[in-house]
Each structure stands twice: as structure tokens, then as C-alpha cells.
Design an enzyme around this catalytic site. Structure first.
Site, PDB file in Angstrom:
ATOM      1  N   HIS A  90       0.509  -5.496   8.398  1.00 53.97           N
ATOM      2  CA  HIS A  90       1.174  -4.828   9.294  1.00 53.97           C
ATOM      3  C   HIS A  90       0.751  -5.010  10.594  1.00 53.97           C
ATOM      4  O   HIS A  90      -0.391  -5.669  10.783  1.00 53.97           O
ATOM      5  CB  HIS A  90       0.869  -3.046   9.330  1.00 53.97           C
ATOM      6  CG  HIS A  90       1.057  -2.581   7.825  1.00 53.97           C
ATOM      7  ND1 HIS A  90       1.898  -2.784   7.146  1.00 53.97           N
ATOM      8  CD2 HIS A  90       0.311  -1.668   6.880  1.00 53.97           C
ATOM      9  CE1 HIS A  90       1.908  -2.195   5.709  1.00 53.97           C
ATOM     10  NE2 HIS A  90       0.690  -1.704   5.731  1.00 53.97           N
TER      11      HIS A  90
ATOM     12  N   ARG B  71       0.341   3.889   9.041  1.00 57.95           N
ATOM     13  CA  ARG B  71      -0.700   3.758   8.315  1.00 57.95           C
ATOM     14  C   ARG B  71      -1.247   2.203   8.198  1.00 57.95           C
ATOM     15  O   ARG B  71      -0.750   1.318   7.644  1.00 57.95           O
ATOM     16  CB  ARG B  71      -0.442   3.985   6.943  1.00 57.95           C
ATOM     17  CG  ARG B  71      -0.376   5.508   6.768  1.00 57.95           C
ATOM     18  CD  ARG B  71      -0.271   6.036   5.485  1.00 57.95           C
ATOM     19  NE  ARG B  71       0.324   7.439   5.490  1.00 57.95           N
ATOM     20  CZ  ARG B  71       1.482   7.892   5.597  1.00 57.95           C
ATOM     21  NH1 ARG B  71       2.481   7.194   5.433  1.00 57.95           N
ATOM     22  NH2 ARG B  71       1.692   9.330   5.553  1.00 57.95           N
TER      23      ARG B  71
ATOM     24  N   TYR C  81       5.003   1.424  11.896  1.00 56.21           N
ATOM     25  CA  TYR C  81       4.464   1.930  10.894  1.00 56.21           C
ATOM     26  C   TYR C  81       3.065   2.612  11.189  1.00 56.21           C
ATOM     27  O   TYR C  81       2.250   1.987  11.631  1.00 56.21           O
ATOM     28  CB  TYR C  81       4.353   1.092   9.624  1.00 56.21           C
ATOM     29  CG  TYR C  81       4.007   1.708   8.342  1.00 56.21           C
ATOM     30  CD1 TYR C  81       4.802   2.901   7.972  1.00 56.21           C
ATOM     31  CD2 TYR C  81       2.950   1.486   7.383  1.00 56.21           C
ATOM     32  CE1 TYR C  81       4.601   3.959   6.936  1.00 56.21           C
ATOM     33  CE2 TYR C  81       2.822   2.307   6.400  1.00 56.21           C
ATOM     34  CZ  TYR C  81       3.580   3.311   6.150  1.00 56.21           C
ATOM     35  OH  TYR C  81       3.100   3.951   4.826  1.00 56.21           O
TER      36      TYR C  81
ATOM     37  N   ASP D 273       8.137   2.581   2.031  1.00 54.22           N
ATOM     38  CA  ASP D 273       7.169   2.212   2.990  1.00 54.22           C
ATOM     39  C   ASP D 273       6.234   1.057   2.848  1.00 54.22           C
ATOM     40  O   ASP D 273       6.061   0.598   1.512  1.00 54.22           O
ATOM     41  CB  ASP D 273       6.011   3.238   3.243  1.00 54.22           C
ATOM     42  CG  ASP D 273       6.823   4.598   4.136  1.00 54.22           C
ATOM     43  OD1 ASP D 273       7.677   4.265   4.818  1.00 54.22           O
ATOM     44  OD2 ASP D 273       6.050   5.654   4.294  1.00 54.22           O
TER      45      ASP D 273
ATOM     46  N   ASP E 251       3.464  -0.359   2.468  1.00 53.32           N
ATOM     47  CA  ASP E 251       1.884  -0.368   1.880  1.00 53.32           C
ATOM     48  C   ASP E 251       1.965  -0.134   0.295  1.00 53.32           C
ATOM     49  O   ASP E 251       2.984   0.097  -0.332  1.00 53.32           O
ATOM     50  CB  ASP E 251       0.962   0.638   2.773  1.00 53.32           C
ATOM     51  CG  ASP E 251       1.684   2.219   2.490  1.00 53.32           C
ATOM     52  OD1 ASP E 251       2.601   2.441   1.749  1.00 53.32           O
ATOM     53  OD2 ASP E 251       1.311   3.148   3.497  1.00 53.32           O
TER      54      ASP E 251
ATOM     55  N   GLU F 268       1.132   2.441  -1.471  1.00 50.53           N
ATOM     56  CA  GLU F 268       1.907   3.675  -1.856  1.00 50.53           C
ATOM     57  C   GLU F 268       3.297   3.478  -1.788  1.00 50.53           C
ATOM     58  O   GLU F 268       4.061   3.806  -3.004  1.00 50.53           O
ATOM     59  CB  GLU F 268       1.638   4.844  -0.792  1.00 50.53           C
ATOM     60  CG  GLU F 268       1.881   6.194  -1.194  1.00 50.53           C
ATOM     61  CD  GLU F 268       0.645   6.582  -2.320  1.00 50.53           C
ATOM     62  OE1 GLU F 268       0.958   7.599  -3.162  1.00 50.53           O
ATOM     63  OE2 GLU F 268      -0.492   5.989  -1.990  1.00 50.53           O
TER      64      GLU F 268
ATOM     65  N   GLU G  46      12.473   6.366   1.234  1.00 49.16           N
ATOM     66  CA  GLU G  46      11.678   7.812   0.941  1.00 49.16           C
ATOM     67  C   GLU G  46      12.184   9.006   1.448  1.00 49.16           C
ATOM     68  O   GLU G  46      12.255   9.905   0.681  1.00 49.16           O
ATOM     69  CB  GLU G  46      10.264   7.385   1.384  1.00 49.16           C
ATOM     70  CG  GLU G  46       9.271   6.414   0.373  1.00 49.16           C
ATOM     71  CD  GLU G  46       7.766   6.092   0.842  1.00 49.16           C
ATOM     72  OE1 GLU G  46       7.401   7.025   1.233  1.00 49.16           O
ATOM     73  OE2 GLU G  46       7.587   5.206   1.023  1.00 49.16           O
TER      74      GLU G  46
END
Length: 694
Positions: A347, A302, A300, A82, A84, A86, A9
Site C-alpha cells: 500500500h 489500513r 486505502y 480490500d 490486505d 483480510e 466487500e
């Protein structure tokens, strides 16, 4: 030689990941999302099964062109966004925008940017998880529908540029409800009584707190009650009734989740939630460490899991044993916290990627803020695998006639995790150490009394930390949404932030009232929490995402229609005032600006005169007799002041009343449905109804 393309990203990650992979890997960044719903229209085909219409984000054409060029040369494409929802959605959008062939496209994800994690992810490459993608699409579509359908109503009713949002409107309501509670709170008086006692053979006095009568705990409610007790104690004999020794343990904290990191960084480092996330992102993506190149320092950011990988757990235990001693290592996996197997639990908790990179060793390579946040994460993680702190407690009960006093003391006998980490809230703990020679036989005589008047305090205003905690407890929003939600309501000036506290602004009150009236379900806490649960269900493959939209849209559409019809009936005309424009003689009108209401000349654009609007509340100033008006602080928090400012200094956060206090003559203020004397020490209260009849 085979060629592989890895797409991440952010450019910062390109640097970090490049050095882990061989020369036949090309690493490129998409710079976040490449496609989204169009800004200029709803972008959701309501007629055709709510299908979203995605377009390339402006300015992303060049990036996509460069990526397409590389895709042609590559034998395999790895999407490494990432880990997740998103990130999964960005991977899916990339595969669509770049028209990637399924057979040469792989999704890889890693929880930390380290050589081991990146290499392992290549071995475990998989397909894009469409359930996660759909959960993100559902969230995006819901947010878009709410924003684009309700915002125009606010524009028509109040002013252009306002917005309503699915999660932000609930957050705003939570703050508004707390302000209502604070405004309606009536403080209650109580007194404390401490006895300073001489102990035979000791130099220091012993301070004992009033407990009650016999075994009954008593709260002293007034000065009269206090005077009576002091009178009764005159000449009383003080004797030690019992001394109890005990021990208590304080458990080590669990490692950080997104929410607890935001809360703690707010309390300890004074960081806004958005700042915490920005700096954590830098630590996760990679920082230049002297002698090591770019290194990802934390996992990570989040996550709502407190799980830690076995390897990291093993390493930190070895580190503790080596640096603090084996007696400090937690027994078993003590911190195996409540495992919550929700989506985000793919996670781990937020922890350092390598515990041997101590904050001290990293200090020279980090900015001040990066260092402070890294240190917080590092200490919390190390502490989470350490033994509890152990205290020895002593409580003493003292009899004086029929009354009882008590003394409580504790001292640390084993530091445990506290030699690494103490929580923000805990530093207030007092460690009273008792007089060594105190036992049942000690002779006590009274030296003096200390008395103090107190009032119960209203609930505290929300801070960012407290709001994040509440949103999490209520199940509103997810780790990735707390910070943006708070940033939005502050930047839209619905909420003012002063000295860490969040206050409603005039604008916020107007928007919240419209939402509560016309869209009660959107600002309903349970409705929003249920919606989050459904979105999790989509991510787990249990709920079809369009079903959520199908059930939600018709009700919203109906509420919007109803609100529009009501609006047509009440055509909002600018409210005309009796203030005359000194430049052209017209009567000025009330308009809404970014900071709330102001006066403007209706002759715009020929006459552009504006001035602040000071709304009178029909109460004379208690100091000088001129009118009391509603004013705002620089940040937009409302208060009541004299129109004759700066000559007259009167100001009150609570709305003053015409009525004077019958007990002491001070002015009274409105709190909920009661009138309260503005002089705290007086404490006079009466119902507002009574005054209206007068």
C-alpha cells in the site's frame, strides 16, 4: 457479449465502482466475510493438523445464492476485496463458498477507488495470494484458540461473558503496568526563578530564566536553596555575556499511516480510534460529490507505509507550486520516508485520491466529521511535499555575579509546510521575539523576581492515541487491529475511558492478574511481537502457517490444564459478607457484574435483592471518622471515598493511610512502597515498612 462479475466487500463501493466500468460488468457486494469459524465450538480440528472448519455466516445464505446465480452467467469473475490480508482471505473464502473455477477467477486489488486505479487493476489481474490468505488464517486460528481456551477459565473464576484475547490481553497489561508506575510515582519538588530585567532605552522588560552557576546547570530543589540564591543575587550586576544567533529547521511531516492518522485525529479532532476508522472507511469507499456522483476521496486506510506513488507525488508538487509558489515545493523526494517493505507495504500512505479536491471544495458534500478528517488527511499530505519551516534563533546568556540566566527566542523566517499544517503537539511552541535593541553593550538592571514551586509529574495515563503509538512501537497488532483491540477492552469494561484517559477498572484488574499468573506468555509483550513477526513471515511465504499453530498450541494447552487444576483445588465459592438482606434475612454474597462487584442475596430467584458492594479498607475517614470504602466513578474508575457520602465529601485517587503526616498533620496516601503526604506543598515522604513496625 461477454459478461463479467466484479465482487467487492461493501455496497458503498458498488456504487463508486459501477460508474467506472462498462455495461457488460455486473458489480455486487459480499458484505464482508461470508464464512467464518462457528461460534458454538472451537472449530479447529486439533487431531487433524489443526484444520479450521469454516461455516457460512448466518444471514449470508441469500447473498451467496444471489452471487451464485450471477457466477453462472459470467464469463469471468473478478474478486475485488480490500488490498490486505483480510481482503485476500475474503476473496479466498468467496472462491471456496461459490465453488469458483480457477480458470475464470481473477483477483484484482486497488489502493484507491478511482477510475484509473480500477481500470489498471483489471489489466493486472492475478491469482489469489495463498501466502496472504494463510497469514490471515493463522491469525484467526491463534485468536480463536486463545479466546476459546482461556475465556471459560475466566467465566468459572469471575463471571460468564468475560473474554481473553491474544492482542487485547497484552494491551490491557500495558495499561495496567502504566497505572502501577503512576501509583508508585513519588513527586520531587523543584523551583523556578525568573528575573525581570530593565533594559536601558527599552520600555518592555526582558524575562531571563535562571540557568545555574558558571557553566554548570543547576536545578533548585527547595525553598531554602532558592532563598539562598536570591540572597546572593542581592545587589548583583547583570551583564550580557554573549548573544548567539542561529537557525533551525523543522522538517515537514510524512504522510499518514493508519497509526499516525488515529493518533492525530484523536489529539486534534478528539475522535476515538474506532470513529476515525469508520469515517476513513466512508471516505475511501466513496461519498456523493455534487456534480461528480460517488467518489472515493482517500486511499486505502489500513497501511503502515509512508510511500506515495510517483504520480501522486508529481501532482501534489504541481499543486503546491501553483497555489503557494515554487519556493514551497520540497527539494527532490524529500519525504521518501523509511521504506519498510513489510507486507502492508503493497500500500501507499493514506492520502487524498486527487489533491485538487480541496477540503473547501468538498465541504458541502461531506458531513462535519467527514470534512474534518478529510481536511486533516489532505493538509498532512500536501505538507509532506513542502519545504521545511525555517526559524531564526537567538540565545542570550546573562551573568549576575557567579550565577547565570538565559533568554531564548525564535521567530519564523520561512513558513514552509507550516502555512498548510501544524501538528497537534506543536501548537504549544512559544515564539518569543527579542527586544530589537538588545546587544552586548545593553545596560541591564534587575526589576523583580518571579519564583514558583513545581513538582515532577508521574507518567501520563494512556490515551487511545498514546496506546496506539505504544502498540505500534512494540510491534503488537497491525494497522487493522489497533481500533478493534481498544474498542474491545473498553466495551468489555476492563478499561474505563474518562476525559480521553484510559483507566483500569476492577474487572480489568481481576482479568489482568489471572492472565499474568496463569498465562504469562500470552500477556508478554515480546512473545506477542514475535508472533506478529512470524505472521508476517507467513505472508511473505517464508513460514508455513500451521507450524506456528503446532508450536503454540501444546504450551497453551498445558497452561490451561494447569490453571484448571489449580481452579479445582480452589473451588470458587461466593464470598459471604456480614451484610444482612433486609428482605429475607440471609447473609448477602459478593458477585461480579458488568461494573465489577456487587452484593446479591443468595436466595435468588425467590429473593432478587442486590445492592452496591462497598469494600472497607480499614481506614477511618480523615474528615468525619467513618469508614473509607472503595468506590467507582460512573465509568468504573476506582477511587477511595467516605461511606457517609453524600454528607461527607472525602475522596482520594490514592489509597489513604491511618497515619497522619508528622510534618503538617494532613492524611498520608500510599504510593508504591512509600507513604506520601496528601498535601502537595508539604511533600513529606517515608517508607511504608517503617510505619508497619510502629
Amino acid at each position: 457479449m461477454a459478461r463479467y462479475l466484479v465482487i467487492v466487500e461493501s455496497p458503498a463501493k458498488v456504487k463508486t465502482i459501477k460508474k467506472f466500468l462498462g455495461s457488460n460488468y455486473v458489480v455486487m457486494a459480499s458484505n464482508g466475510h461470508v464464512r467464518d469459524l462457528p461460534k458454538s465450538q472451537l472449530g479447529i480440528d486439533i487431531e487433524h493438523d489443526y484444520e479450521p472448519k469454516y461455516i457460512t455466516i448466518r444471514g449470508k445464505g441469500e447473498i451467496l445464492a444471489a452471487l451464485r446465480k450471477e457466477v453462472k452467467k459470467a464469463d469471468k469473475v473478478y474478486l475485488a476485496t480490500d488490498p490486505d490480508r483480510e481482503g485476500e482471505a475474503i476473496s479466498w473464502h468467496l472462491s471456496q463458498a461459490l465453488k469458483l473455477e480457477k480458470k475464470k477467477t481473477y483477483r484484482i486489488s486497488f489502493n484507491e477507488i478511482t477510475k484509473t486505479a480500477v481500470k489498471a487493476s483489471l489489466k493486472n489481474a492475478r491469482e489469489i495470494d495463498t501466502d496472504l490468505v494463510d497469514a490471515q488464517q493463522a491469525r484467526r486460528v491463534l485468536d480463536r484458540i486463545v479466546g476459546y481456551k482461556i475465556s471459560p477459565l475466566l467465566w468459572a473464576k469471575v463471571k460468564r461473558g468475560l473474554s481473553a484475547g491474544r492482542v487485547q490481553s497484552v494491551a490491557l497489561r500495558i495499561i495496567a503496568d502504566r497505572e502501577d508506575e503512576i501509583n508508585a510515582f513519588i513527586p520531587e519538588e523543584f523551583w523556578t526563578l525568573d528575573a525581570n530585567l530593565k533594559v536601558a532605552g527599552e520600555k518592555k522588560l526582558l524575562k531571563a530564566k535562571f540557568y545555574g552557576k558558571g557553566n554548570q546547570k543547576l536545578t533548585i530543589r527547595s525553598k531554602e536553596e532558592l532563598d539562598q540564591i536570591v540572597k546572593d543575587l542581592d545587589g548583583a550586576e547583570y551583564q550580557i555575556e554573549e548573544i548567539k544567533k542561529g537557525e533551525r529547521f523543522k522538517k515537514a511531516p510524512v504522510p499518514f499511516t493508519t497509526s499516525t492518522l488515529q493518533q492525530e485525529a484523536s489529539k486534534v479532532l478528539n475522535f476515538a480510534t474506532s470513529k476515525t476508522m469508520r469515517i476513513a472507511q466512508q471516505l475511501y469507499e466513496g461519498v456523493d460529490i455534487k456534480g461528480n456522483g460517488t467518489v472515493g476521496l482517500i486511499t486505502y486506510l489500513r497501511t503502515d507505509s509512508t510511500r506515495v506513488s510517483d504520480e501522486a507525488d508529481q501532482n501534489v508538487r504541481e499543486y503546491i507550486a501553483g497555489n503557494y509558489g515554487p519556493q514551497f515545493v520540497a527539494a527532490g523526494n524529500a519525504a521518501k520516508a523509511k521504506e519498510n517493505h513489510s507486507i502492508q507495504d503493497a500500500h501507499e500512505a493514506i492520502r487524498p485520491t486527487d489533491v485538487t479536491r480541496t477540503p473547501a471544495a468538498m465541504k458541502d458534500s461531506l458531513s462535519r466529521d467527514q470534512f474534518r478528517l478529510y481536511q486533516l488527511v489532505w493538509k498532512r499530505f500536501v505538507a509532506s511535499r513542502m519545504q521545511p519551516a525555517k526559524y531564526e534563533t537567538t540565545s542570550v546568556r546573562i551573568a549576575a555575579g557567579e550565577y547565570r540566566f538565559s533568554v531564548a527566542a525564535s521567530r519564523v523566517v520561512f513558513e514552509g509546510f507550516r502555512c498548510v499544517y501544524t501538528e497537534a503537539d506543536e501548537e504549544k511552541e512559544e515564539n518569543n521575539v527579542l527586544l530589537k535593541g538588545l546587544d552586548q553593550e545593553s545596560r541591564l538592571t534587575q526589576d523583580s523576581f518571579e519564583t514558583k514551586q513545581h513538582f515532577t509529574q508521574p507518567p501520563a495515563h494512556y490515551t487511545e492515541a498514546a496506546l496506539v503509538k505504544t502498540l505500534e512501537e512494540l510491534g503488537i497488532g497491525r494497522p487493522s487491529t489497533y481500533a478493534p483491540t481498544i474498542t474491545t477492552i473498553i466495551s468489555r469494561r476492563y478499561v474505563a475511558k474518562e476525559n480521553k484517559n484510559l483507566y483500569m477498572t476492577e474487572m480489568g484488574e481481576v482479568v489482568n492478574n489471572i492472565m499474568k499468573q496463569s498465562f504469562p506468555s500470552i500477556v508478554d509483550v515480546n512473545f506477542t511481537a514475535n508472533m506478529e513477526g512470524l505472521l508476517d513471515g507467513v505472508a511473505e511465504g517464508k513460514v508455513h502457517w500451521k507450524t506456528i499453530i503446532e508450536n503454540f498450541y501444546p504450551d497453551l494447552e498445558e497452561a490451561v490444564k494447569k490453571a484448571e487444576e489449580e481452579q479445582e483445588k480452589v473451588k470458587i465459592e461466593d464470598e459471604v459478607t456480614d451484610v444482612v438482606c433486609e428482605q429475607c434475612g440471609r447473609h448477602m454474597v459478593i458477585k461480579y457484574g458488568p461494573h465489577g462487584r456487587f452484593l446479591a442475596c443468595p436466595g435468588f430467584p425467590e429473593c432478587r435483592n442486590t445492592k452496591p458492594y462497598l469494600e472497607k479498607i480499614g481506614v477511618p475517614c480523615p474528615i468525619c471518622g467513618k469508614d473509607v470504602v472503595i468506590r467507582k466513578t460512573k465509568k468504573g474508575r476506582k477511587y477511595y471515598g467516605c461511606e457517609n457520602n453524600p454528607e461527607c465529601e472525602f475522596m482520594s485517587w490514592q489509597k489513604p493511610s491511618v497515619k497522619k503526616c508528622p510534618r503538617c498533620g494532613s492524611y498520608m496516601v500510599e504510593r508504591g512502597n512509600k507513604l506520601l503526604c496528601s498535601d502537595e506543598k508539604c511533600g513529606y515522604v517515608e517508607d511504608i515498612q517503617k510505619t508497619k513496625e510502629v
